[in-house]
Design a protein around this motif. Structure first.
Motif, PDB file in Angstrom:
ATOM      1  N   TYR A  11       0.815  -1.210   0.000  1.00 30.65           N
ATOM      2  CA  TYR A  11       0.000   0.000   0.000  1.00 30.65           C
ATOM      3  C   TYR A  11       0.852   1.264   0.000  1.00 30.65           C
ATOM      4  O   TYR A  11       0.347   2.350  -0.259  1.00 30.65           O
ATOM      5  CB  TYR A  11      -0.920   0.019   1.234  1.00 30.65           C
ATOM      6  CG  TYR A  11      -1.903  -1.129   1.269  1.00 30.65           C
ATOM      7  CD1 TYR A  11      -2.665  -1.447   0.160  1.00 30.65           C
ATOM      8  CD2 TYR A  11      -2.063  -1.885   2.433  1.00 30.65           C
ATOM      9  CE1 TYR A  11      -3.572  -2.502   0.197  1.00 30.65           C
ATOM     10  CE2 TYR A  11      -2.972  -2.931   2.481  1.00 30.65           C
ATOM     11  CZ  TYR A  11      -3.719  -3.238   1.357  1.00 30.65           C
ATOM     12  OH  TYR A  11      -4.608  -4.275   1.395  1.00 30.65           O
ATOM     13  N   VAL A  12       2.144   1.118   0.297  1.00 30.79           N
ATOM     14  CA  VAL A  12       3.029   2.277   0.391  1.00 30.79           C
ATOM     15  C   VAL A  12       4.313   1.997  -0.383  1.00 30.79           C
ATOM     16  O   VAL A  12       4.933   0.947  -0.215  1.00 30.79           O
ATOM     17  CB  VAL A  12       3.381   2.612   1.859  1.00 30.79           C
ATOM     18  CG1 VAL A  12       4.287   3.841   1.929  1.00 30.79           C
ATOM     19  CG2 VAL A  12       2.120   2.834   2.682  1.00 30.79           C
ATOM     20  N   LEU A  25       1.078   6.635  -1.655  1.00 30.47           N
ATOM     21  CA  LEU A  25       0.115   5.884  -0.865  1.00 30.47           C
ATOM     22  C   LEU A  25      -1.025   5.369  -1.739  1.00 30.47           C
ATOM     23  O   LEU A  25      -1.575   6.111  -2.554  1.00 30.47           O
ATOM     24  CB  LEU A  25      -0.453   6.755   0.252  1.00 30.47           C
ATOM     25  CG  LEU A  25       0.565   7.508   1.120  1.00 30.47           C
ATOM     26  CD1 LEU A  25      -0.147   8.255   2.249  1.00 30.47           C
ATOM     27  CD2 LEU A  25       1.609   6.551   1.688  1.00 30.47           C
ATOM     28  N   ASP A  26      -1.389   4.108  -1.562  1.00 34.27           N
ATOM     29  CA  ASP A  26      -2.513   3.521  -2.280  1.00 34.27           C
ATOM     30  C   ASP A  26      -3.788   4.287  -1.909  1.00 34.27           C
ATOM     31  O   ASP A  26      -4.023   4.589  -0.743  1.00 34.27           O
ATOM     32  CB  ASP A  26      -2.643   2.043  -1.896  1.00 34.27           C
ATOM     33  CG  ASP A  26      -3.684   1.319  -2.710  1.00 34.27           C
ATOM     34  OD1 ASP A  26      -4.877   1.530  -2.452  1.00 34.27           O
ATOM     35  OD2 ASP A  26      -3.306   0.547  -3.613  1.00 34.27           O
ATOM     36  N   LEU A  34      -3.162   1.889   5.637  1.00 33.74           N
ATOM     37  CA  LEU A  34      -2.083   2.822   5.321  1.00 33.74           C
ATOM     38  C   LEU A  34      -1.251   3.130   6.559  1.00 33.74           C
ATOM     39  O   LEU A  34      -0.016   3.100   6.517  1.00 33.74           O
ATOM     40  CB  LEU A  34      -2.661   4.126   4.763  1.00 33.74           C
ATOM     41  CG  LEU A  34      -2.969   4.214   3.272  1.00 33.74           C
ATOM     42  CD1 LEU A  34      -3.414   5.633   2.933  1.00 33.74           C
ATOM     43  CD2 LEU A  34      -1.773   3.819   2.432  1.00 33.74           C
TER      44      LEU A  34
END
Length: 230
Positions: A11-12, A25-26, A34
Motif C-alpha cells: 500500500y506504500v 500511498l494507495d 495505510l
C-alpha cells in the motif's frame, strides 16, 4: 494440486530524493491499512537514525481525500520516527469549498468602463479592463491586471500576496504601481517613452518592479498561457 499464495499488496511505496523521501500511498485501501504499513516501513533502520538531521517526507495520496484529522494522524505517526517530518501532502482531490475558492482566484473578470478620479475597482482573480484608468483612479486585483487602454492612475495586482502577478496596459503611464507588497511610485521612477507598444510590470529577482515589453511575459510568466489549447 499446486497452491498459489496470494502476494500481499503493498500500500506504500517509498522513493528517496535529493530533498528527502516521497511516499506514494494507495488510494483504494483503508486508512487503517495505510497507517499500519507506514509505521512498519518507516521503522526500518535505514529511515530512522538518531543522529541524522531532519528529513522531509512528501505524501502522494492520489485520489484519496484526507480529512484534517487524518492528515494530523499521519503527521504525528511520521514525526514519531525521530528524524522524519511531513513536508507536504499532495492530493488530486479537493473539497467543494477549495474548488470554488480556486475558481474564484483564477477566473478572469472582464469590465468595460473608464475608471475616473476617485473611483476604485477591486476584483478577485484576474482583471481585464477594457477602458482607461484616469489619474486618481485605482484598479486592484488578487491576480493579474490587463488594461486594454491607458493606465494613468494606480494599479495594485496580487493584493493577497501573489508576487508572480503582473500588470499590463496598452499605454503605461501610471501614477503608482503595486504588486503584492512591492511598490513603485512617483513619475520619476517609472520610465515610459511612449513608444506605442503594450507594456507590463512584474517583480524581478531583485524584488523590484520592472516595466518591460509585454512580449517578455511568455518567458517570465509561462503560466499565463495556461488556457491555451483548452
Amino acid at each position: 494440486m499446486n497452491i498459489v499464495k496470494a502476494q500481499k499488496q503493498n500500500y506504500v511505496t517509498i522513493k528517496g530524493t535529493k530533498d528527502g523521501l516521497t511516499l506514494y500511498l494507495d488510494d483504494t485501501c483503508s486508512f487503517q491499512d495505510l497507517e499500519r504499513e507506514i509505521d512498519i516501513l518507516l521503522s526500518k533502520r535505514q529511515y530512522v537514525q538518531e543522529d541524522s538531521p531532519l528529513i522531509g517526507v512528501v505524501l502522494k495520496v492520489g485520489n484519496r481525500y484526507l480529512t484534517e484529522q487524518q492528515e494530523e494522524r499521519l503527521k504525528i505517526l511520521i514525526r514519531k520516527k525521530r528524524n522524519l517530518f511531513v513536508q507536504s501532502i499532495d492530493s488530486n482531490v479537493m473539497t467543494k469549498e477549495e474548488a470554488e475558492r480556486w475558481k474564484k482566484e483564477t477566473e478572469i473578470v472582464s469590465v468595460a468602463k473608464i475608471i475616473r478620479s476617485g473611483q476604485v475597482l477591486k476584483v478577485s482573480g484576474d482583471l481585464l479592463l477594457i477602458g482607461d484608468v484616469n489619474p486618481g483612479g485605482t484598479v486592484m486585483a488578487s491576480g493579474n491586471i490587463f488594461i486594454m487602454g491607458s493606465l494613468k492612475g494606480s494599479a495594485h495586482a496580487g493584493t493577497e500576496g501573489n508576487r508572480d502577478a503582473i500588470i499590463a496596459a496598452s499605454s503605461m503611464d501610471p501614477l503608482q504601481l503595486r504588486i503584492s507588497d512591492v511598490l513603485l511610485s512617483t513619475l520619476q521612477e517609472i520610465s515610459n517613452e511612449g513608444n506605442g507598444t503594450m507594456e507590463c510590470a512584474y517583480i524581478d529577482e531583485n524584488d523590484t518592479i520592472v516595466i518591460d515589453r509585454v512580449q517578455q511575459l511568455s518567458h517570465l510568466r509561462p503560466n499565463l498561457s495556461r488556457f491555451e489549447g483548452e
